[in-house]
Scaffold this motif. Structure first.
Motif, short mmCIF file in Angstrom:
data_model
loop_
_atom_site.label_atom_id
_atom_site.label_comp_id
_atom_site.label_asym_id
_atom_site.label_seq_id
_atom_site.Cartn_x
_atom_site.Cartn_y
_atom_site.Cartn_z
N ALA A 1 75.28 -20.36 1.85
CA ALA A 1 76.48 -21.17 2.14
C ALA A 1 77.73 -20.60 1.47
N LYS A 2 77.60 -20.06 0.27
CA LYS A 2 78.75 -19.48 -0.44
C LYS A 2 79.28 -18.26 0.32
N PHE A 3 78.39 -17.43 0.82
CA PHE A 3 78.79 -16.25 1.61
C PHE A 3 79.40 -16.71 2.93
N LEU A 4 78.76 -17.66 3.57
CA LEU A 4 79.19 -18.14 4.88
C LEU A 4 80.61 -18.72 4.84
N LYS A 5 80.97 -19.35 3.75
CA LYS A 5 82.28 -19.98 3.62
C LYS A 5 83.42 -18.96 3.79
N HIS A 6 83.22 -17.74 3.32
CA HIS A 6 84.27 -16.72 3.36
C HIS A 6 84.01 -15.64 4.41
N ALA A 7 83.07 -15.90 5.31
CA ALA A 7 82.67 -14.91 6.31
C ALA A 7 83.04 -15.37 7.72
N ILE A 8 83.01 -14.41 8.65
CA ILE A 8 83.21 -14.70 10.06
C ILE A 8 82.01 -14.16 10.84
N LEU A 9 81.81 -14.67 12.01
CA LEU A 9 80.79 -14.13 12.91
C LEU A 9 81.38 -12.88 13.53
N GLU A 10 80.85 -11.72 13.15
CA GLU A 10 81.46 -10.45 13.55
C GLU A 10 81.02 -9.98 14.93
N ALA B 1 72.82 -9.25 15.22
CA ALA B 1 74.06 -9.98 14.99
C ALA B 1 74.46 -9.78 13.54
N SER B 2 75.73 -10.04 13.24
CA SER B 2 76.16 -9.95 11.85
C SER B 2 77.24 -10.96 11.54
N VAL B 3 77.17 -11.49 10.33
CA VAL B 3 78.18 -12.35 9.75
C VAL B 3 78.74 -11.55 8.59
N CYS B 4 80.08 -11.42 8.51
CA CYS B 4 80.66 -10.53 7.49
C CYS B 4 81.91 -11.12 6.88
N TYR B 5 82.27 -10.56 5.71
CA TYR B 5 83.59 -10.82 5.15
C TYR B 5 84.56 -10.01 6.00
N PRO B 6 85.65 -10.61 6.45
CA PRO B 6 86.57 -9.90 7.36
C PRO B 6 87.10 -8.60 6.76
N GLN B 7 87.13 -7.57 7.57
CA GLN B 7 87.67 -6.25 7.24
C GLN B 7 87.07 -5.65 5.97
N THR B 8 85.75 -5.89 5.78
CA THR B 8 85.03 -5.28 4.66
C THR B 8 83.68 -4.78 5.17
N ASP B 9 82.94 -4.14 4.28
CA ASP B 9 81.59 -3.68 4.60
C ASP B 9 80.52 -4.70 4.17
N LEU B 10 80.94 -5.85 3.67
CA LEU B 10 79.98 -6.87 3.22
C LEU B 10 79.56 -7.72 4.41
N TYR B 11 78.28 -7.65 4.76
CA TYR B 11 77.79 -8.39 5.92
C TYR B 11 76.33 -8.78 5.73
N MET B 12 75.91 -9.73 6.53
CA MET B 12 74.51 -10.14 6.60
C MET B 12 74.00 -9.80 7.99
N PRO B 13 73.03 -8.88 8.08
CA PRO B 13 72.46 -8.55 9.39
C PRO B 13 71.44 -9.61 9.80
N LEU B 14 71.47 -9.98 11.06
CA LEU B 14 70.59 -11.02 11.58
C LEU B 14 69.92 -10.52 12.85
N ARG B 15 68.74 -11.04 13.13
CA ARG B 15 68.03 -10.68 14.36
C ARG B 15 67.69 -11.95 15.12
N LEU B 16 68.05 -11.96 16.39
CA LEU B 16 67.68 -13.05 17.28
C LEU B 16 66.56 -12.54 18.18
N THR B 17 65.54 -13.35 18.35
CA THR B 17 64.46 -13.04 19.28
C THR B 17 64.45 -14.14 20.34
N ILE B 18 64.52 -13.72 21.59
CA ILE B 18 64.53 -14.66 22.70
C ILE B 18 63.27 -14.44 23.54
N THR B 19 62.53 -15.51 23.73
CA THR B 19 61.32 -15.41 24.54
C THR B 19 61.69 -15.47 26.02
#
Length: 183
Positions: free
Chosen positions: A117-126, A142-160
């Motif tokens: 939640a702390k990361f998410l507060k200052h991040a955008i859906l990139e 997918a990735s959620v990141c701090y805007p205009q930085t290299d700090l991001y959280m990589p995410l994987r969506l799996t769709i059946t």
């Protein structure tokens, strides 16, 4: 390790593809490949992007469309320097032989269960991009990141095949490096 590198490359490739149409040549010959815009409210916004993909899964033909749009109605993200950013909304439309499998809009809140939640507060859906198919389903990065930085959280969506979506957080390359170093 290979999957994380591949995921990172997919996100970077999608980002570059979305920026290529925004390129323009300046008078001095330099090329501006990506230039975020600033709204009349002083918000910095990423460029709108669209990524299409066609592929086969379990013998059927699928079409994927991912559209990222800045959305000023979402909560504004402010960095430590006081710069303000509009967050993005991403629409994923997946069809199989003309029938809709998924038609969903995502915001960063859809990833709150996987991102601190702390990361998410200052991040955008990139961004989000089709990755590949596997026995588990159709995979998107997918990735959620701090805007205009290299700090991001990589995410994987799996769709059946019937449209069920599961989301997991991918390992960061730094985490994998630390694990390998510790072995």
């Amino acid at each position: 390790m290979k999957s994380v590198i591949y995921l990172t490359m997919c996100i970077l490739l999608a980002s570059m593809m979305s920026c290529s149409s925004a390129g323009k040549k300046e008078k001095d010959g330099t090329m501006i490949v990506n230039q975020d815009s600033v709204t009349d409210k002083g918000l910095q916004c990423m460029q709108r992007s669209e990524a299409k993909a066609s592929f086969e899964y379990k013998g059927k033909r699928y079409e994927s469309l991912v559209v990222r749009s800045p959305d000023e109605t979402l909560p504004v993200v402010t960095n430590e320097q006081g710069e303000r950013y509009a967050d993005n909304r991403i629409r994923l439309r997946l069809t199989c032989e003309g029938k809709t499998v998924v038609d969903k809009e995502f915001t960063k809140e859809d990833f709150a269960g996987q991102v601190d939640a702390k990361f998410l507060k200052h991040a955008i859906l990139e961004g989000m991009v089709y990755d590949k198919t596997s026995s588990a389903g159709i995979l998107y990065a997918a990735s959620v990141c701090y805007p205009q930085t290299d700090l991001y959280m990589p995410l994987r969506l799996t769709i059946t095949a019937n449209g069920n979506i599961s989301i997991v957080r991918e390992e960061l390359m730094e985490d994998l490096y630390e694990e390998e170093k510790g072995e």
